[in-house]
Motif scaffolding. Structure first.
Motif, PDB file in Angstrom:
ATOM      1  N   ARG A  58     -11.388  19.529  -2.735  1.00  0.00           N
ATOM      2  CA  ARG A  58     -11.287  19.622  -1.278  1.00  0.00           C
ATOM      3  C   ARG A  58     -10.259  18.658  -0.689  1.00  0.00           C
ATOM      4  NH1 ARG A  58     -17.628  19.725   0.651  1.00  0.00           N
ATOM      5  NH2 ARG A  58     -18.392  21.111  -0.985  1.00  0.00           N
ATOM      6  N   GLY A  59      -9.496  17.997  -1.540  1.00  0.00           N
ATOM      7  CA  GLY A  59      -8.472  17.078  -1.050  1.00  0.00           C
ATOM      8  C   GLY A  59      -8.930  15.637  -0.890  1.00  0.00           C
ATOM      9  N   TYR A  60     -10.155  15.334  -1.312  1.00  0.00           N
ATOM     10  CA  TYR A  60     -10.651  13.967  -1.150  1.00  0.00           C
ATOM     11  C   TYR A  60      -9.876  12.955  -1.984  1.00  0.00           C
ATOM     12  CZ  TYR A  60     -14.700  15.810   1.369  1.00  0.00           C
ATOM     13  OH  TYR A  60     -15.517  16.419   2.274  1.00  0.00           O
ATOM     14  N   GLY A  61      -9.520  13.306  -3.218  1.00  0.00           N
ATOM     15  CA  GLY A  61      -8.790  12.364  -4.066  1.00  0.00           C
ATOM     16  C   GLY A  61      -7.480  11.944  -3.425  1.00  0.00           C
ATOM     17  N   THR A  62      -6.733  12.906  -2.908  1.00  0.00           N
ATOM     18  CA  THR A  62      -5.469  12.613  -2.241  1.00  0.00           C
ATOM     19  C   THR A  62      -5.712  11.788  -0.984  1.00  0.00           C
ATOM     20  OG1 THR A  62      -4.448  14.599  -3.123  1.00  0.00           O
ATOM     21  CG2 THR A  62      -3.442  13.656  -1.150  1.00  0.00           C
ATOM     22  N   ALA A  63      -6.729  12.152  -0.202  1.00  0.00           N
ATOM     23  CA  ALA A  63      -7.034  11.414   1.027  1.00  0.00           C
ATOM     24  C   ALA A  63      -7.417   9.961   0.719  1.00  0.00           C
ATOM     25  CB  ALA A  63      -8.154  12.111   1.794  1.00  0.00           C
ATOM     26  N   ILE A  64      -8.175   9.760  -0.356  1.00  0.00           N
ATOM     27  CA  ILE A  64      -8.560   8.400  -0.747  1.00  0.00           C
ATOM     28  C   ILE A  64      -7.324   7.602  -1.128  1.00  0.00           C
ATOM     29  CG2 ILE A  64      -9.780   7.013  -2.478  1.00  0.00           C
ATOM     30  CD1 ILE A  64     -11.828   9.415  -2.582  1.00  0.00           C
ATOM     31  N   LEU A  65      -6.469   8.184  -1.956  1.00  0.00           N
ATOM     32  CA  LEU A  65      -5.256   7.465  -2.347  1.00  0.00           C
ATOM     33  C   LEU A  65      -4.369   7.183  -1.141  1.00  0.00           C
ATOM     34  CD1 LEU A  65      -4.176   8.936  -5.798  1.00  0.00           C
ATOM     35  CD2 LEU A  65      -5.080   6.670  -5.287  1.00  0.00           C
ATOM     36  N   ASP A  66      -4.254   8.135  -0.229  1.00  0.00           N
ATOM     37  CA  ASP A  66      -3.466   7.894   0.987  1.00  0.00           C
ATOM     38  C   ASP A  66      -3.995   6.676   1.737  1.00  0.00           C
ATOM     39  OD1 ASP A  66      -1.888  10.147   0.472  1.00  0.00           O
ATOM     40  OD2 ASP A  66      -2.861  11.391   2.007  1.00  0.00           O
ATOM     41  N   GLU A  67      -5.315   6.587   1.884  1.00  0.00           N
ATOM     42  CA  GLU A  67      -5.933   5.468   2.602  1.00  0.00           C
ATOM     43  C   GLU A  67      -5.749   4.158   1.843  1.00  0.00           C
ATOM     44  OE1 GLU A  67      -7.979   3.662   5.770  1.00  0.00           O
ATOM     45  OE2 GLU A  67      -7.049   5.637   5.608  1.00  0.00           O
ATOM     46  N   VAL A  68      -5.969   4.183   0.529  1.00  0.00           N
ATOM     47  CA  VAL A  68      -5.805   2.986  -0.298  1.00  0.00           C
ATOM     48  C   VAL A  68      -4.356   2.501  -0.233  1.00  0.00           C
ATOM     49  CG1 VAL A  68      -5.716   2.206  -2.715  1.00  0.00           C
ATOM     50  CG2 VAL A  68      -7.766   3.344  -1.836  1.00  0.00           C
ATOM     51  N   SER A  83      -2.171   2.976   2.096  1.00  0.00           N
ATOM     52  CA  SER A  83      -1.937   2.414   3.426  1.00  0.00           C
ATOM     53  C   SER A  83      -2.476   0.987   3.526  1.00  0.00           C
ATOM     54  CB  SER A  83      -2.582   3.320   4.477  1.00  0.00           C
ATOM     55  OG  SER A  83      -2.444   2.764   5.752  1.00  0.00           O
ATOM     56  N   LEU A  84      -3.684   0.776   3.023  1.00  0.00           N
ATOM     57  CA  LEU A  84      -4.307  -0.548   3.081  1.00  0.00           C
ATOM     58  C   LEU A  84      -3.555  -1.575   2.244  1.00  0.00           C
ATOM     59  CD1 LEU A  84      -8.066   0.474   2.851  1.00  0.00           C
ATOM     60  CD2 LEU A  84      -6.932  -0.551   4.833  1.00  0.00           C
ATOM     61  N   ILE A  85      -3.211  -1.222   1.027  1.00  0.00           N
ATOM     62  CA  ILE A  85      -2.563  -2.220   0.165  1.00  0.00           C
ATOM     63  C   ILE A  85      -1.116  -2.470   0.594  1.00  0.00           C
ATOM     64  CG2 ILE A  85      -4.156  -1.821  -1.747  1.00  0.00           C
ATOM     65  CD1 ILE A  85      -1.855  -0.416  -3.242  1.00  0.00           C
ATOM     66  N   VAL A 138     -14.387   4.344  -4.636  1.00  0.00           N
ATOM     67  CA  VAL A 138     -13.102   3.821  -5.096  1.00  0.00           C
ATOM     68  C   VAL A 138     -13.249   2.323  -5.347  1.00  0.00           C
ATOM     69  CG1 VAL A 138     -12.212   3.436  -2.742  1.00  0.00           C
ATOM     70  CG2 VAL A 138     -10.599   3.775  -4.642  1.00  0.00           C
ATOM     71  N   MET A 139     -12.594   1.848  -6.409  1.00  0.00           N
ATOM     72  CA  MET A 139     -12.619   0.423  -6.725  1.00  0.00           C
ATOM     73  C   MET A 139     -11.237   0.008  -7.199  1.00  0.00           C
ATOM     74  SD  MET A 139     -15.331  -1.770  -9.020  1.00  0.00           S
ATOM     75  CE  MET A 139     -14.866  -1.349 -10.696  1.00  0.00           C
ATOM     76  N   LEU A 140     -10.776  -1.115  -6.670  1.00  0.00           N
ATOM     77  CA  LEU A 140      -9.472  -1.668  -7.026  1.00  0.00           C
ATOM     78  C   LEU A 140      -9.623  -3.116  -7.443  1.00  0.00           C
ATOM     79  CD1 LEU A 140      -8.301  -0.404  -3.710  1.00  0.00           C
ATOM     80  CD2 LEU A 140      -6.743  -0.045  -5.564  1.00  0.00           C
ATOM     81  N   SER A 141      -8.642  -3.600  -8.187  1.00  0.00           N
ATOM     82  CA  SER A 141      -8.416  -5.033  -8.262  1.00  0.00           C
ATOM     83  C   SER A 141      -7.486  -5.317  -7.094  1.00  0.00           C
ATOM     84  CB  SER A 141      -7.745  -5.422  -9.581  1.00  0.00           C
ATOM     85  OG  SER A 141      -8.667  -5.362 -10.635  1.00  0.00           O
ATOM     86  N   TRP A 142      -7.892  -6.224  -6.215  1.00  0.00           N
ATOM     87  CA  TRP A 142      -7.186  -6.443  -4.959  1.00  0.00           C
ATOM     88  C   TRP A 142      -6.452  -7.776  -4.998  1.00  0.00           C
ATOM     89  CZ3 TRP A 142      -7.232  -3.109  -0.679  1.00  0.00           C
ATOM     90  CH2 TRP A 142      -6.547  -3.591   0.437  1.00  0.00           C
ATOM     91  N   ASN A 143      -5.150  -7.705  -5.117  1.00  0.00           N
ATOM     92  CA  ASN A 143      -4.266  -8.866  -5.029  1.00  0.00           C
ATOM     93  C   ASN A 143      -4.650  -9.976  -6.007  1.00  0.00           C
ATOM     94  OD1 ASN A 143      -2.033 -10.221  -4.151  1.00  0.00           O
ATOM     95  ND2 ASN A 143      -2.908 -10.886  -2.226  1.00  0.00           N
ATOM     96  N   ALA A 175      -0.157  -2.520   3.663  1.00  0.00           N
ATOM     97  CA  ALA A 175      -0.328  -3.449   4.790  1.00  0.00           C
ATOM     98  C   ALA A 175      -0.582  -4.865   4.285  1.00  0.00           C
ATOM     99  CB  ALA A 175      -1.468  -2.982   5.689  1.00  0.00           C
ATOM    100  N   ASP A 176      -1.105  -4.989   3.059  1.00  0.00           N
ATOM    101  CA  ASP A 176      -1.380  -6.283   2.441  1.00  0.00           C
ATOM    102  C   ASP A 176      -0.173  -6.806   1.662  1.00  0.00           C
ATOM    103  OD1 ASP A 176      -3.583  -8.222   2.183  1.00  0.00           O
ATOM    104  OD2 ASP A 176      -3.464  -7.797   0.034  1.00  0.00           O
ATOM    105  N   GLY A 177       0.912  -6.032   1.633  1.00  0.00           N
ATOM    106  CA  GLY A 177       2.129  -6.482   0.963  1.00  0.00           C
ATOM    107  C   GLY A 177       2.382  -5.889  -0.408  1.00  0.00           C
ATOM    108  N   ALA A 178       1.571  -4.949  -0.835  1.00  0.00           N
ATOM    109  CA  ALA A 178       1.751  -4.364  -2.170  1.00  0.00           C
ATOM    110  C   ALA A 178       3.047  -3.561  -2.251  1.00  0.00           C
ATOM    111  CB  ALA A 178       0.575  -3.457  -2.510  1.00  0.00           C
ATOM    112  N   THR A 179       3.706  -3.636  -3.396  1.00  0.00           N
ATOM    113  CA  THR A 179       4.902  -2.826  -3.651  1.00  0.00           C
ATOM    114  C   THR A 179       4.644  -1.753  -4.697  1.00  0.00           C
ATOM    115  OG1 THR A 179       5.686  -4.406  -5.306  1.00  0.00           O
ATOM    116  CG2 THR A 179       6.477  -4.708  -3.042  1.00  0.00           C
ATOM    117  N   GLU A 180       3.497  -1.854  -5.389  1.00  0.00           N
ATOM    118  CA  GLU A 180       3.136  -0.835  -6.371  1.00  0.00           C
ATOM    119  C   GLU A 180       1.632  -0.831  -6.564  1.00  0.00           C
ATOM    120  OE1 GLU A 180       5.221  -1.853  -9.998  1.00  0.00           O
ATOM    121  OE2 GLU A 180       3.709  -3.327 -10.560  1.00  0.00           O
ATOM    122  N   LEU A 181       1.144   0.318  -7.021  1.00  0.00           N
ATOM    123  CA  LEU A 181      -0.259   0.475  -7.398  1.00  0.00           C
ATOM    124  C   LEU A 181      -0.266   0.935  -8.846  1.00  0.00           C
ATOM    125  CD1 LEU A 181      -3.285   0.573  -6.734  1.00  0.00           C
ATOM    126  CD2 LEU A 181      -2.937   2.922  -5.930  1.00  0.00           C
TER     127      LEU A 181
END
Length: 157
Positions: A94-104, A106-108, A64-69, A110-116
């Motif tokens: 196997r549900g990995y895509g959903t699990a990855i997005l759930d984790e991402v 959660s992380l963003i 997974v790769m994001l532009s972060w803040n 916590a960093d103050g993101a309001t949208e992805l």
């Protein structure tokens, strides 16, 4: 059963295994390789790339790769942009895509993101149905590469 994943920094020790991950050949038109992702990240440091290998136990299953803040600009969407989501061909469904997005998410959050924000390459077999199921909605915008833009509202999740 929900997939259990960990997001792991990419180091010399795991780089080769992560780069070896490939999507199904029919999906290659929709998602760039891990190697290409590293190149894109190096070519666009202003996009504030943040990337991780996705592990299930000791096995790399995705990337997974994001532009972060970042500060959004004419060519840069953000502040949080899902740049790449890749699940290895043998690990899909196997549900990995959903699990990855759930984790991402959660992380963003916590960093103050309001949208992805993300975009996708249109066509038969594109990831659009997956993103829509997850809750992303089309904005009606098309980026410079001709990719439709989607947004996930994090304020109500």
């Amino acid at each position: 059963m929900a997939a259990q994943i960990r997001l792991v920094e990419i180091t010399d020790a795991n780089r080769e295994a992560v780069v070896a991950l490939r999507v199904h050949p029919a999906q290659e038109q929709f998602v760039a390789s891990v190697e290409a992702s590293f190149r894109h990240a190096a070519e666009q440091p202003e996009a504030k790339p943040w990337f991780r290998a996705v592990y299930d136990g000791d096995v790399p299953v995705g990337f997974v790769m994001l532009s972060w803040n970042l500060v959004p600009g004419p060519e840069l969407r953000g502040p949080y942009f899902l740049w790449r989501l890749l699940i290895g061909a043998g690990f899909q469904g196997r549900g990995y895509g959903t699990a990855i997005l759930d984790e991402v998410v959660s992380l963003i959050r916590a960093d103050g993101a309001t949208e992805l924000i993300t975009s996708y390459v249109p066509g038969e077999g594109s990831p659009l149905p997956f993103y829509l199921r997850y809750g992303f909605v089309p904005t009606g915008e098309i980026d410079a590469d001709g990719e439709p833009i989607l947004v996930l509202d994090l304020t109500g999740r």
